[in-house]
Design an enzyme around this catalytic site. Structure first.
Site, PDB file in Angstrom:
ATOM      1  N   ASN A 207     -40.646  37.236  -2.243  1.00  0.00           N
ATOM      2  CA  ASN A 207     -41.411  37.920  -3.451  1.00  0.00           C
ATOM      3  C   ASN A 207     -41.555  39.518  -3.097  1.00  0.00           C
ATOM      4  OD1 ASN A 207     -43.934  38.058  -2.151  1.00  0.00           O
ATOM      5  ND2 ASN A 207     -43.719  35.776  -2.474  1.00  0.00           N
ATOM      6  N   LYS A 285     -23.902  28.580   6.643  1.00  0.00           N
ATOM      7  CA  LYS A 285     -24.030  29.426   5.248  1.00  0.00           C
ATOM      8  C   LYS A 285     -23.255  28.754   4.097  1.00  0.00           C
ATOM      9  CE  LYS A 285     -22.612  33.715   3.113  1.00  0.00           C
ATOM     10  NZ  LYS A 285     -21.537  35.068   3.350  1.00  0.00           N
TER      11      LYS A 285
END
Ligand code: C5P
Length: 419
Positions: A207, A285
């Site tokens: 955030n 990944k």
């Protein structure tokens, strides 16, 4: 964020070291205002001190200009600590007897700030019964001392009388401030910054929290003498002086670090903790095509989320749930984009904390990552609207409010005990 040190320099040879001392104090984050006794000017120039400290250098008690700009009482009041270095036998004697016949000694009589002296003199003067008595008197009044140390003395003799080394004086300033602040003897845990919740080795959920507000609160508490542990998510904010940092990435790590740091007297949850984490943290990944294939669609994918622990609520309900000592003050933030006060009141009750600092983080307020904050302090009994101010000022105001509250609690307890 440092303190304001009033450096009184008296007339010993060690005075020549004081520009270096001023510089090191400034490196430690303090601001320094030098005050020179008349004899000190024989060993160090006001110009050298002014150049290093960037401050006006004071000296003459009766300078009308100085009194007009900043009276000696204000100089005394503005200091967080008064350091006398070097402190000659003469100034120690004057201090012990309350003499006030130049600017330095007048300030020493007027100040309510902690006083630290770094004596420097010939060993026989230091050993003399008069100096011993003076030191005893000063120490009994709460003056702290660093040094002197043994070594070669300016007079060509050897013995106990050299001014303490500069790094040791700087450390003594820090410990004197810590020991004398209104929050000395208390412990705080402050959480700060965002958390990063990994999805795979390169991606994470985060955030916009910068950590500015939490770090400012940690710094302000430490400045009042509190022993502060700052548990911070990833941030570029510098670690405040005299604060123990535990750097974490995720909410789960933050929870563990907080639990490991308890017990504390004060808990401030300023971190923007992610409410959710990815249920799985993929070891490799995740490939675009793999995700699409596994979910049977190429343009749409879903990440499964698991709820993170609520750190604030856990700390606020310690005792009720896991046993142990709940901090006396548990303080949380409510970052809201609408119905700020109403939502903060609900949060206060649902989290079980004592205070909520509610702020509007809607984009027009520029609070996340910005330098300012507009706070509403919501307690069970009241709502207080603080004017918009810098996050540093919010930190200072909150730390002051915490100190006052703990002091009042202590008074009430003492009163209760006596009746
Ligand atoms: O529930 P909400 O995120 O709105 O509450 C904000 C307050 O709760 C902040 O003080 C934040 O630090 C704290 N919090 C927490 N752990 C969470 C979520 C929020 O400590 N998982």
């Amino acid at each position: 964020m440092g303190n304001h040190i009033l450096l009184i320099i008296t007339g010993g040879i060690a005075a020549y070291k004081t520009p270096e001392l001023a510089r090191r104090l400034m490196d430690a984050g303090h601001t320094v205002t030098p005050v020179l006794s008349e004899s000190a000017t024989q060993f160090v120039t006001p110009l050298a001190l002014a150049s290093v400290s960037g401050s006006k250098v004071y000296g003459d008690l009766f300078s009308l200009t100085d009194e007009h700009e900043m009276g000696h009482i204000r100089l005394a009041r503005d200091a967080d600590l008064v350091l006398v270095a070097p402190a000659t036998a003469n100034v120690l004697a004057k201090m012990a007897h309350g003499e006030a016949n130049d600017l330095g000694t007048t300030i020493l009589l007027a100040t309510e700030a902690p006083v630290l002296v770094a004596p420097a003199m010939n060993w026989a003067m230091w050993d003399h019964a008069a100096t011993r008595d003076n030191m005893h008197t000063l120490e009994s009044r709460g003056v702290t001392t660093i040094g002197p140390v043994a070594g070669d003395l300016a007079c060509g003799e050897e013995g106990m009388g050299r001014m303490a080394d500069i790094p040791d004086i700087v450390n003594a300033v820090a410990s004197t401030l810590k020991a004398t602040g209104p929050l000395s003897g208390t412990r705080a845990i402050v959480t700060s910054g965002p958390t990063h919740e990994p999805i795979d080795p390169v991606r994470y959920i985060a955030n916009r929290s910068s950590g500015k507000q939490g770090h400012a609160i940690a710094a302000a508490l430490a400045k009042l003498g509190c022993d502060v542990t700052l548990v911070s998510g990833p941030t570029v904010e510098p670690t405040p002086k005299a604060v123990k940092l535990i750097a974490v990435e995720t909410a789960v790590e933050m929870m563990a670090a907080v639990e490991q740091s308890l017990p504390a007297d004060i808990f401030v949850g300023a971190a923007a903790v992610a409410d959710w984490r990815a249920s799985e943290n993929a070891p490799q990944k995740i490939k675009k095509d793999t995700l699409g294939q596994s979910q049977g669609a190429s343009e749409h994918c879903e990440i499964s989320l698991t709820q993170n622990p609520d750190i604030l609520k856990t700390v606020a309900t310690i005792g009720a749930t896991v046993g142990g000592r709940r901090p006396t003050l548990v303080i949380g933030f409510a970052a809201e984009t609408q119905n700020v006060i109403e939502n903060a009141r609900t949060k206060l009750a649902s989290k079980g904390c004592d205070w909520i600092l509610a702020n509007d983080v809607s984009s027009e307020q520029d609070t996340f990552g910005g330098l300012d904050n507009e706070i509403h302090l919501v307690t069970r009994a009241s709502v207080e609207d603080w004017p918009r101010q810098s996050k540093l000022d919010v930190g200072r105001k909150l730390a002051g409010r915490i100190a006052d509250t703990l002091a009042n609690n202590a008074k009430t307890r003492a009163g209760g005990g006596a009746s």
